[in-house]
Enzyme design. Structure first.
Site, PDB file in Angstrom:
ATOM      1  N   GLU A   1      -4.971   3.956  -0.198  1.00 34.28           N
ATOM      2  CA  GLU A   1      -4.274   3.185  -1.230  1.00 34.28           C
ATOM      3  C   GLU A   1      -3.890   1.807  -0.718  1.00 34.28           C
ATOM      4  O   GLU A   1      -4.037   0.801  -1.424  1.00 34.28           O
ATOM      5  CB  GLU A   1      -2.990   3.915  -1.683  1.00 34.28           C
ATOM      6  CG  GLU A   1      -3.217   5.313  -2.206  1.00 34.28           C
ATOM      7  CD  GLU A   1      -3.060   6.399  -1.152  1.00 34.28           C
ATOM      8  OE1 GLU A   1      -2.617   7.498  -1.504  1.00 34.28           O
ATOM      9  OE2 GLU A   1      -3.393   6.148   0.033  1.00 34.28           O
TER      10      GLU A   1
ATOM     11  N   CYS B   1       1.770   8.868  -0.260  1.00 42.47           N
ATOM     12  CA  CYS B   1       2.960   9.048   0.561  1.00 42.47           C
ATOM     13  C   CYS B   1       4.012   8.031   0.115  1.00 42.47           C
ATOM     14  O   CYS B   1       3.732   7.144  -0.703  1.00 42.47           O
ATOM     15  CB  CYS B   1       2.612   8.863   2.036  1.00 42.47           C
ATOM     16  SG  CYS B   1       2.230   7.140   2.478  1.00 42.47           S
TER      17      CYS B   1
ATOM     18  N   HIS C   1      -3.851   3.583   5.158  1.00 44.69           N
ATOM     19  CA  HIS C   1      -4.145   4.539   4.099  1.00 44.69           C
ATOM     20  C   HIS C   1      -5.091   3.949   3.057  1.00 44.69           C
ATOM     21  O   HIS C   1      -5.157   2.730   2.880  1.00 44.69           O
ATOM     22  CB  HIS C   1      -2.856   5.003   3.430  1.00 44.69           C
ATOM     23  CG  HIS C   1      -1.993   5.846   4.316  1.00 44.69           C
ATOM     24  ND1 HIS C   1      -0.839   6.431   3.881  1.00 44.69           N
ATOM     25  CD2 HIS C   1      -2.135   6.217   5.617  1.00 44.69           C
ATOM     26  CE1 HIS C   1      -0.299   7.128   4.861  1.00 44.69           C
ATOM     27  NE2 HIS C   1      -1.071   6.996   5.929  1.00 44.69           N
TER      28      HIS C   1
ATOM     29  N   CYS D   1       2.998   4.317   0.726  1.00 49.20           N
ATOM     30  CA  CYS D   1       2.056   3.815  -0.266  1.00 49.20           C
ATOM     31  C   CYS D   1       2.720   3.671  -1.629  1.00 49.20           C
ATOM     32  O   CYS D   1       2.425   2.728  -2.369  1.00 49.20           O
ATOM     33  CB  CYS D   1       0.827   4.712  -0.351  1.00 49.20           C
ATOM     34  SG  CYS D   1      -0.232   4.583   1.116  1.00 49.20           S
TER      35      CYS D   1
END
Length: 151
Positions: A81, A107, A79, A110
């Protein structure tokens, strides 16, 4: 003089960061700042040196009709992040006390990393179907600010 706020300044940069994404489903970007200075950026895509989904015949999650916000472990991408946090680690840069600007609401996976990295606030532009990440960030008393993307 009509200058953008720091928040608008960094949020406006997210599409450029996200343009580097190799994800076939969502082009997402993240920026981490400390004292209003960019420390790292990240975008979603396959781990370094591994094939991207377009090289493997498409998105596995699409092929398996996996809805957004579920079975994240089936996704090949790191991801945005996560990549921003990992780049800080690789470069030996502290992001404690920083602010994360991200295309999509984090999410839960993260959110855990954001909390442990010492991020103090999160700004995001697109909502995510699973609200567990927001709940976790709220529990950690990290402000999470939704700034809808225009256009």
């Amino acid at each position: 003089m009509n200058r953008p706020s720091w928040e608008d300044y960094f949020l406006d940069m997210l599409p450029k960061v996200a343009a580097r994404s190799t994800c076939l489903r969502h082009k997402l970007g993240a920026i981490i700042t400390v004292d209003n200075q960019i420390v790292t950026t990240g975008y979603n895509g396959a781990p370094k040196g591994l094939k991207h989904c377009d090289e493997l015949g498409g998105c596995l999650r699409d092929k398996e009709n996996i809805p957004s916000g579920t079975q994240q472990e089936r996704c090949r991408a790191v991801h945005a992040e996560e990549n921003a946090i990992l780049q800080a680690a690789v470069r030996g840069l502290s992001i404690a006390g920083g602010v994360l600007y991200t295309t999509m609401q984090p999410c839960v996976m993260c959110a855990r990393k954001i909390i442990n990295a010492g991020i103090l606030a999160v700004y995001y532009q697109v909502e995510y179907p699973d609200k567990a990440g927001i709940k976790m960030l709220n529990e950690a008393t990290i402000p999470v600010i939704f700034v809808p993307r225009e256009g």
